[in-house]
Design an enzyme around this catalytic site. Structure first.
Site, PDB file in Angstrom:
ATOM      1  N   THR A   1      -3.385   5.540   4.215  1.00  0.00           N
ATOM      2  CA  THR A   1      -2.058   5.935   3.762  1.00  0.00           C
ATOM      3  C   THR A   1      -2.115   6.787   2.504  1.00  0.00           C
ATOM      4  O   THR A   1      -1.226   7.604   2.251  1.00  0.00           O
ATOM      5  CB  THR A   1      -1.188   4.684   3.515  1.00  0.00           C
ATOM      6  OG1 THR A   1      -1.286   3.815   4.636  1.00  0.00           O
ATOM      7  CG2 THR A   1       0.267   5.051   3.324  1.00  0.00           C
TER       8      THR A   1
ATOM      9  N   LYS B   1       0.825  -1.223   0.000  1.00  0.00           N
ATOM     10  CA  LYS B   1       0.000   0.000   0.000  1.00  0.00           C
ATOM     11  C   LYS B   1       0.848   1.256   0.000  1.00  0.00           C
ATOM     12  O   LYS B   1       0.418   2.322  -0.455  1.00  0.00           O
ATOM     13  CB  LYS B   1      -0.974  -0.009   1.185  1.00  0.00           C
ATOM     14  CG  LYS B   1      -0.339  -0.190   2.561  1.00  0.00           C
ATOM     15  CD  LYS B   1       0.114   1.095   3.220  1.00  0.00           C
ATOM     16  CE  LYS B   1       0.781   0.823   4.548  1.00  0.00           C
ATOM     17  NZ  LYS B   1       1.239   2.045   5.230  1.00  0.00           N
TER      18      LYS B   1
END
Length: 345
Positions: A248, A191
């Site tokens: 994120t 990610k």
């Protein structure tokens, strides 16, 4: 109080120390920087990383050997590039079984090893099945302020996973368990690459539509590679997958988003890394993911594009144009194929 060692006094290690302190554990927080140790012990602060007061039952050490003495568990929270060095030190001094929980997110570019695999290789008398991974949408800044946060701990040793769940869970920090170590680690690592892309998109001024598309198609890439390597595709729909991806890619607290944002605004990579002043795991992990994609014959166009921006000096706008003009396809082909491969056997 039972003692728990936290190895790594950056923002995430410090935030997890606060959680453990709130749960009435005495925390031995290790740092290799003596000036940082003195700041924590004398002033109960770690100002470079978090602007919050630290509880008095967090005590810093500059010796790993002293930090892990008589502890109930060891939590490793150092950058991926330091995992082997710290594990080698542990290998010299650990003489009894103790749960090891790691909360680091990354893949070693040279070996393509995950963090749990690196720890296992360096600890001669420790079983890989006993390593616990902690991951999920959990920026240190929010955790340190006791804002509600939910994560996953994964281990093949369900007893150790439950120990980790018990020592970390409180009213502000909820912990789920999983046995898919591979999926949880890959979700937490990959990610960061997509977050770099989200930052680049924002730096280019492309707006929310572009970022939403990037996050969604990025998740497809993560699941595609993860499932090929043996992870459960449903793990990527959980906290350590889509949950961590969202936070994120959208938060100003994200180092990877901030680094990508500067790249999108035209700053060179070396200048960006110097300006950040902290490790940006996605910059290192993209090398590993790019190799994985090639070796496993997995299509990862976003990862490849970001690799080209970072290491082949391609212009971000050029990569976006390439992504937008790829051949037409059915959106659900990926998901249908992954689920069929997983559950038709």
């Amino acid at each position: 109080m039972d003692k728990i060692a936290v190895l790594g006094a950056g923002s995430w290690g410090t935030a997890l120390s606060i959680v453990l302190s709130d749960n009435n554990y005495h925390v031995n927080l290790w740092t290799y920087k003596k000036e940082q140790m003195e700041e924590i012990n004398k002033h109960h602060k770690n100002e470079r990383y978090l602007h919050v007061p630290l509880p008095e039952n967090i005590v810093a050490f500059s010796s790993i050997e002293k930090a892990v003495e008589d502890v109930k568990a060891i939590v490793i929270v150092v950058p991926t590039k330091a995992i082997r060095e710290v594990s080698k030190e542990l290998n010299k001094i650990l003489n009894r079984p103790v749960p090891i929980i790691h909360a680091s997110k990354g893949i070693e570019p040279g070996s393509l090893k995950r963090v749990s695999q690196m720890i296992d290789e360096e600890l001669e008398h420790y079983n890989y099945d006993d390593i616990v991974v902690l991951s999920g949408p959990s920026h240190a800044e929010d955790v340190a302020l006791r804002h509600p946060t939910t994560v996953t701990v994964a281990s093949l040793n369900e007893e150790y996973a439950k120990i980790a769940q018990d020592i970390f869970t409180n009213d502000a920090f909820r912990v789920y368990t999983s046995t898919d170590v591979l999926g949880v680690e890959l979700g937490g690592s990959l990610k960061n690459i997509i977050a770099l892309g989200a930052g680049i998109s924002d730096g280019l001024g492309y707006g929310d539509n572009a970022k939403a598309a990037l996050i969604t198609r990025g998740l497809a890439e993560i699941a595609r590679l993860g499932t090929k390597l043996g992870a459960n595709p449903l793990s990527f729909l959980g906290l350590s997958g889509v949950g961590d991806l969202i936070v994120t890619c959208t938060s100003v607290h994200s180092r990877n988003w901030r680094a990508g944002n500067l790249l999108g605004k035209g700053q060179p990579l070396n200048d960006v890394l110097e300006q950040m002043g902290m490790v940006v795991e996605g910059v290192r992990t993209v090398k590993a993911a790019y190799r994985f994609a090639k070796e496993e014959n997995v299509e990862m166009p976003i990862t490849t594009g970001i690799y080209d921006v970072l290491y082949n000096h391609k212009e971000p706008k050029e990569i976006v144009e390439q992504l937008m003009t790829r051949s037409k396809r059915e959106e659900m082909d990926d998901i249908a194929h992954l689920l069929y491969e997983r559950y038709s056997k």
